[in-house]
Design a protein around this motif. Structure first.
Motif, PDB file in Angstrom:
ATOM      1  N   ASN A   4       7.416  -5.401   4.156  1.00 18.02           N
ATOM      2  CA  ASN A   4       6.684  -4.448   5.014  1.00 18.02           C
ATOM      3  C   ASN A   4       6.857  -2.997   4.578  1.00 18.02           C
ATOM      4  N   GLY A   5       7.777  -2.732   3.668  1.00 15.28           N
ATOM      5  CA  GLY A   5       7.925  -1.387   3.127  1.00 15.28           C
ATOM      6  C   GLY A   5       8.966  -0.524   3.801  1.00 15.28           C
TER       7      GLY A   5
ATOM      8  N   LEU B 298       2.381  -2.927  -4.352  1.00 13.85           N
ATOM      9  CA  LEU B 298       2.798  -2.204  -3.148  1.00 13.85           C
ATOM     10  C   LEU B 298       4.198  -1.607  -3.261  1.00 13.85           C
TER      11      LEU B 298
ATOM     12  N   GLU C 293       5.736   2.312   4.277  1.00 10.96           N
ATOM     13  CA  GLU C 293       5.522   1.343   5.354  1.00 10.96           C
ATOM     14  C   GLU C 293       4.201   1.611   6.069  1.00 10.96           C
TER      15      GLU C 293
ATOM     16  N   LYS D 124       1.434   3.017   4.856  1.00  7.08           N
ATOM     17  CA  LYS D 124       0.286   2.617   4.044  1.00  7.08           C
ATOM     18  C   LYS D 124       0.179   1.098   3.939  1.00  7.08           C
ATOM     19  N   ARG D 125       1.312   0.419   3.954  1.00  8.47           N
ATOM     20  CA  ARG D 125       1.263  -1.050   3.884  1.00  8.47           C
ATOM     21  C   ARG D 125       0.726  -1.652   5.178  1.00  8.47           C
TER      22      ARG D 125
ATOM     23  N   LEU E 104       4.523   1.914  -2.204  1.00  2.00           N
ATOM     24  CA  LEU E 104       3.761   2.339  -1.027  1.00  2.00           C
ATOM     25  C   LEU E 104       4.666   2.404   0.200  1.00  2.00           C
TER      26      LEU E 104
ATOM     27  N   TYR F  42      -2.453  -3.593   5.342  1.00  2.51           N
ATOM     28  CA  TYR F  42      -2.518  -4.966   4.852  1.00  2.51           C
ATOM     29  C   TYR F  42      -1.573  -5.920   5.578  1.00  2.51           C
TER      30      TYR F  42
END
Length: 251
Positions: free
Chosen positions: A56-57, A73, A78, A80-81, A76, A84
């Motif tokens: 999930n970032g 990703l 959290e 921006k993720r 990237l 998706y």
């Protein structure tokens, strides 16, 4: 066709460069195919939540890459993720805004990943849609659309969190023991709802559970982590038993 998600040689270190340095995930590689519904098992400290945090970032791996379809990703954020990836957490208080109504929370989720601008929210135009969405859900959520989320029961709030996570189809759905804090009856209802939605929408889902029965009952694939590594990855659930699962925890 590219896999839905690839984790390549993921390693995570806690307190790097100190005497308390600890490796959580250890050169872990994992591939999820589109439509996989994975139940993820492991003892405390095995790295289950760390794995979800890498996806999930919220946690950047010390080494390795996170690939979603044809998108890298790894670097990237959290935020921006979130375009998706959706997640439902163990704590029913996480994932919803307590001072917003059920309908307002749903509207917020409907716009996940979109650019935010100053404009009328048009909540009224979505009420019929939200009533239909919640009508077949447990916990009488359809009767609580104008109730502040902070006034809902734990089961109602977690059902709302799940609906918010799936109201727009995510590329990846992460469930971090999302029924663990609920009573057995409510937990059973939410797991049934989870299975129905994931199956009907053909979602790619990774669900952490601590209940061996649920791991055997739901999903098409079981993965077991032990000390930061995958020790079992199987789709052959027909021959998998609770006794066999426990042997992987002991090793």
């Amino acid at each position: 066709m590219k896999p839905a998600l690839e984790l390549k040689n993921i390693t995570t270190l806690v307190n790097p460069g100190t005497s308390e340095e600890k490796q959580i995930l250890k050169n872990l590689s994992l591939t999820l195919e589109a439509g996989d519904f994975v139940t993820l098992l492991g003892t405390n400290g095995a790295g289950k939540s760390t794995l979800l945090n890498v996806i999930n970032g919220s946690l950047k791996p010390t080494m390795g890459k996170v690939i979603l379809g044809d998108k890298d990703l790894t670097n990237l954020s959290e935020v921006k993720r979130a375009t998706y990836i959706s997640q439902v957490f163990q704590d029913p208080k996480v994932g919803t805004a307590p001072r917003m109504t059920v309908a307002e929370n749903l509207l917020l989720a409907l716009k996940r990943g979109q650019k935010r601008r100053l404009r009328l929210r048009n909540l009224r135009s979505h009420l019929a849609e939200f009533e239909e969405l919640t009508a077949q859900l447990p916990n009488n959520l359809s009767e609580r659309l104008h109730t502040f989320t902070g006034n809902l029961s734990g089961g109602q709030r977690q059902t709302l969190s799940f609906l918010m996570a799936t109201i727009t189809k995510p590329d990846i759905l992460l469930l971090d023991e999302h029924t663990a804090a609920l009573d057995p009856n409510t937990s059973s209802q939410l797991l049934k709802l989870t299975n129905d939605v994931v199956t009907k929408e053909n979602l790619t889902c990774l669900m952490i559970t601590h209940r061996l029965q649920d791991a055997l009952r739901y999903g098409n694939r079981v993965i077991i982590l032990n000390e930061g590594q995958v020790v079992l990855d199987t789709r052959d659930k027909e021959h998998l038993t609770e006794e066999k699962i426990l042997t992987y925890f002991a090793n």
